[in-house]
Design an enzyme around this catalytic site. Structure first.
Site, mmCIF file in Angstrom:
data_model
loop_
_atom_site.group_PDB
_atom_site.id
_atom_site.type_symbol
_atom_site.label_atom_id
_atom_site.label_comp_id
_atom_site.label_asym_id
_atom_site.label_seq_id
_atom_site.Cartn_x
_atom_site.Cartn_y
_atom_site.Cartn_z
ATOM 1 N N HIS A 160 15.505 37.195 49.953
ATOM 2 C CA HIS A 160 14.906 38.456 49.500
ATOM 3 C C HIS A 160 14.316 38.339 48.103
ATOM 4 O O HIS A 160 13.462 39.132 47.718
ATOM 5 C CB HIS A 160 15.939 39.582 49.537
ATOM 6 C CG HIS A 160 16.794 39.666 48.302
ATOM 7 N ND1 HIS A 160 17.713 38.708 47.964
ATOM 8 C CD2 HIS A 160 16.851 40.587 47.310
ATOM 9 C CE1 HIS A 160 18.315 39.044 46.828
ATOM 10 N NE2 HIS A 160 17.810 40.180 46.408
ATOM 11 N N ASP A 214 16.400 46.582 44.184
ATOM 12 C CA ASP A 214 17.351 46.363 45.283
ATOM 13 C C ASP A 214 17.772 47.661 45.968
ATOM 14 O O ASP A 214 17.895 47.727 47.193
ATOM 15 C CB ASP A 214 18.629 45.678 44.762
ATOM 16 C CG ASP A 214 18.467 44.174 44.595
ATOM 17 O OD1 ASP A 214 17.803 43.549 45.441
ATOM 18 O OD2 ASP A 214 19.017 43.636 43.618
ATOM 19 N N ASP A 259 21.823 35.742 50.642
ATOM 20 C CA ASP A 259 20.433 36.143 50.867
ATOM 21 C C ASP A 259 19.577 35.860 49.634
ATOM 22 O O ASP A 259 19.224 36.761 48.889
ATOM 23 C CB ASP A 259 20.372 37.634 51.240
ATOM 24 C CG ASP A 259 18.958 38.072 51.628
ATOM 25 O OD1 ASP A 259 18.001 37.312 51.364
ATOM 26 O OD2 ASP A 259 18.815 39.174 52.177
ATOM 27 N N HIS A 298 11.962 40.744 44.533
ATOM 28 C CA HIS A 298 12.030 40.597 43.076
ATOM 29 C C HIS A 298 10.819 39.895 42.477
ATOM 30 O O HIS A 298 10.882 39.395 41.354
ATOM 31 C CB HIS A 298 13.313 39.859 42.693
ATOM 32 C CG HIS A 298 14.551 40.595 43.090
ATOM 33 N ND1 HIS A 298 14.770 41.916 42.743
ATOM 34 C CD2 HIS A 298 15.627 40.230 43.820
ATOM 35 C CE1 HIS A 298 15.941 42.315 43.241
ATOM 36 N NE2 HIS A 298 16.466 41.311 43.915
ATOM 37 N N HIS A 336 52.125 69.416 36.508
ATOM 38 C CA HIS A 336 53.460 69.905 36.195
ATOM 39 C C HIS A 336 54.176 69.033 35.167
ATOM 40 O O HIS A 336 55.391 69.106 35.021
ATOM 41 C CB HIS A 336 54.317 69.974 37.462
ATOM 42 C CG HIS A 336 53.765 70.869 38.525
ATOM 43 N ND1 HIS A 336 52.916 70.400 39.500
ATOM 44 C CD2 HIS A 336 53.914 72.197 38.756
ATOM 45 C CE1 HIS A 336 52.560 71.405 40.305
ATOM 46 N NE2 HIS A 336 53.147 72.505 39.873
#
Lengths: 185, 466
Positions: free
Chosen positions: B233, B381, B230, B238, B128
């Site tokens: 991991h 990931d 972490d 990786h 509007h």
């Protein structure tokens, strides 16, 4: 350097279509290229299709007002790919590791290429090629990612056939609707 | 509508901002079992828990909004999210930064449809034509139809402001809670660790232009806990990326046993190995490693020996709840929640303003090559976090606890560093404290309790660390 080879610059008007024979040959080349990608024959793709002087760029796409001079993308800012041979080679090395978990088990790939337009340039060994693609990746049971986009390629004709010298990839997504990009375009 | 006499006339609306009150969810808080170092999987999939997170955590915490460098001039703005709330962050004429809900108070439509822009004079709703200044105030309506209505109280109407906005060394944060403590109190002594990235050289930092955005079908806490502590991991997840870039596995450095630690304050956490360049090396450009070695030497006076070793070290960090970065790799990111099972990830690259242009360019490419959707690390990931989330749709599966018990006996009470210190970066300690903080937000409806619980920093100084 020819504007044509400047990765930050778009093609000028594509108004010099090549003869049918050249168009056929380059169309076949594009189809053969993605068949290598679909088969995950990445090393072969690199050595058979990619020129050592490759520039391979895929910018992130933003939503901007029409009057914003920056536009949807800008060279030198964030990108998914902005690679020379060295960067492409690193990516290919990862694919070839058995512990590349995002690709093990294997992803099912499909690249569909269409809207191919092949144009001559001021350099008789270089061709300006526009095409669009649909890329489908499906893995595990029901994980599916679809990416649509267009490509502005420069192919160089040499003794061993055509090689990709420059590729600009523009996808239509702003937020990438996928967790990763385990493919090339 | 009839509280003013109701002779056929409606009362006037009260358009004052509404900032939601926090509640208490002790049942949800108990889903984190500190005594057993385990977490109930319902925190990752339950819709009730998720709605409580939006109320208790995202409507109260200081959340990352933007880097100062993204909006240098008055009228420069970017659009972002706080939780699921759409927000405009805009530089004011007096150079301060304010933020507003991106929703017109008339019918609710967004007033800003774009990701960012510069030198805007205001925002106009497409529905509007209600227009708002960069200060959020209502400037006018299309055709002045409302203005011609004598009961219309224009001055009372505006975009809802984010209750508090403040910045720390270039990073702008905001909170919807007018009663939240200051940004500095929210960080507590964790600023000691933030300065590793934000204050390691003269001249401050900036973001490289643009942002990579992507969707991952995971709960927002999985990536947040991954960055809070972490490193474990990295070896398995990786391995392929490390092989591709380094030609070998992830290496924590020769002095791991002696140097590596985790630190946590109010759920914010960093893990680091103090190995100087381990993270930077993974970007794949030797010039960056040289740059960080030099930077590390120069930063010794500024940051002291310990922190100067952390600038490029193998390390990661999360600011509670959902803002994370990797020192040395310079990727900064927000995990915006989009339901219990989805996030929108936004990623930027941070550089020192005074770094040479070719160094900035290598960081831009290095982050792209590693921590973007096509990057050789981030690539692997997403699927982990998606299936960590999705499997809990299984009714029996989600009754099974998750194990967060690495390093239960690793508290380091001797090292004089700010926060809760644990020995070794291969440790679940920061993740336990992240979920303890999460439980504190579920449990408490006030900041006195929130700032004085188990995650609050032990009383000590940082001086001896230098």
């Amino acid at each position: 350097m020819l504007d044509l080879l400047d990765i930050s610059k778009p093609f000028a008007d594509l108004d010099a279509p090549v003869d049918l024979e050249t168009e056929r040959a380059i169309t076949r080349w594009l189809h053969a290229e993605v068949r290598l990608l679909d088969a995950e024959r990445y090393q072969e793709w690199l050595t058979r299709c990619i020129d050592p002087d490759i520039r391979y760029w895929m910018p992130d796409m933003e939503t901007r007002r029409r009057d914003d001079p920056r536009g949807m993308f800008a060279y030198g800012e964030a990108a998914y790919f902005d690679d020379s041979w060295k960067e492409l080679e690193i990516r290919v090395k990862r694919y070839n590791e058995p512990s590349a978990w995002a690709d093990n088990p294997q992803t099912r790939h499909l690249h569909q290429i269409s809207n191919i337009e092949v144009n001559a340039t001021e350099d008789p060994t270089l061709f300006a090629v526009h095409s669009v693609f649909t890329n489908v990746r499906n893995r595990n049971e029901a994980d599916q990612d679809i990416v649509h986009g267009r490509r502005e390629d420069v192919l160089r004709a040499g003794p061993g056939g055509y090689r990709l010298l420059r590729r600009r990839v523009f996808i239509v997504q702003n937020v990438l609707l996928s967790k990763n990009l385990n493919t090339f375009f | 509508m009839c509280d003013t006499g109701c002779a056929g006339n409606a009362g006037r609306p009260n358009m004052a901002p509404v900032y939601p009150k926090a509640g208490r969810y002790p049942d949800y808080a108990r889903l984190v079992d500190r005594n057993r170092a385990q977490v109930d999987r319902r925190v990752f999939v339950d819709e009730g828990v998720y709605q409580a997170e939006l109320q208790q955590i995202f409507a109260r915490s200081w959340l990352f909004l933007a880097h100062e460098s993204q909006i240098p001039n008055p009228g420069d703005f970017i659009r972002t999210s706080m939780g699921e709330d759409d927000v405009i962050v805009v530089r004011q004429r007096d150079r301060t930064v304010r933020a507003f809900l991106n929703s017109c108070p008339h019918r609710g439509n967004r007033v800003c449809m774009v990701d960012a822009g510069s030198k805007a004079r205001g925002f106009i709703c497409n529905y509007h034509g209600w227009s708002f200044g960069i200060d959020g105030g209502l400037r006018g309506t299309d055709g002045k139809v409302y203005e011609k209505d004598e009961t219309f109280e224009k001055a009372q109407i505006g975009l809802t402001p984010v209750a508090q906005v403040d910045s720390y060394k270039g990073l702008i944060f905001g909170t919807f809670d007018p009663n939240a403590p200051s940004l500095l109190e929210f960080f507590g002594p964790f600023t000691f660790y933030l300065d590793i990235m934000l204050d390691n050289d003269e001249g401050g930092t900036e973001f490289i232009g643009g942002a990579i955005k992507s969707e991952i079908d995971c709960n927002w806490k999985f990536p947040a806990e991954n960055f809070v502590g972490d490193i474990l991991h990295a070896f398995w997840t990786h391995q392929s990326g490390a092989q591709a870039i380094l030609g070998g596995g992830v290496d924590l450095g020769k002095r791991y046993d002696e140097l590596a630690f985790q630190a946590s304050v109010y759920g914010h956490g960093i893990e680091t190995n103090l190995d100087k360049v381990g993270n930077t090396r993974t970007l794949g450009y030797p010039e960056l490693v040289d740059y960080v070695f030099d930077l590390s030497e120069r930063a010794r006076d500024r940051l002291g020996d310990l922190r100067s070793r952390a600038i490029g070290a193998i390390s990661s960090c999360t600011i509670f709840p959902n803002f994370s970065f990797l020192p040395g790799q310079n990727t900064f990111r927000v995990w915006h929640p989009r339901g219990p099972g989805k996030i929108e990830l936004v990623v930027w690259t941070l550089v020192n303003k005074n770094a040479p242009d070719h160094i900035k360019e290598l960081y831009r490419k290095g982050v792209m090559m590693t921590f973007s959707p096509g990057g050789v690390f981030e690539m692997d990931d997403g699927e982990n976090w998606e299936y960590s989330t999705r499997v809990n749709q299984g009714f029996v599966t989600r009754q099974q606890p998750l194990h967060y018990a690495l390093g239960l006996q690793s508290a380091d009470l001797d090292r004089d560093l700010p926060g809760h210190i644990h020995k070794g970066s291969l440790n679940d300690a920061n993740q336990r404290l992240f979920y303890t903080r999460w439980a504190e937000f579920m449990e408490h409806d006030n900041w006195t309790d929130l700032q004085n619980g188990e995650t609050a920093p032990p009383q000590k100084t940082a001086s001896a660390a230098e």
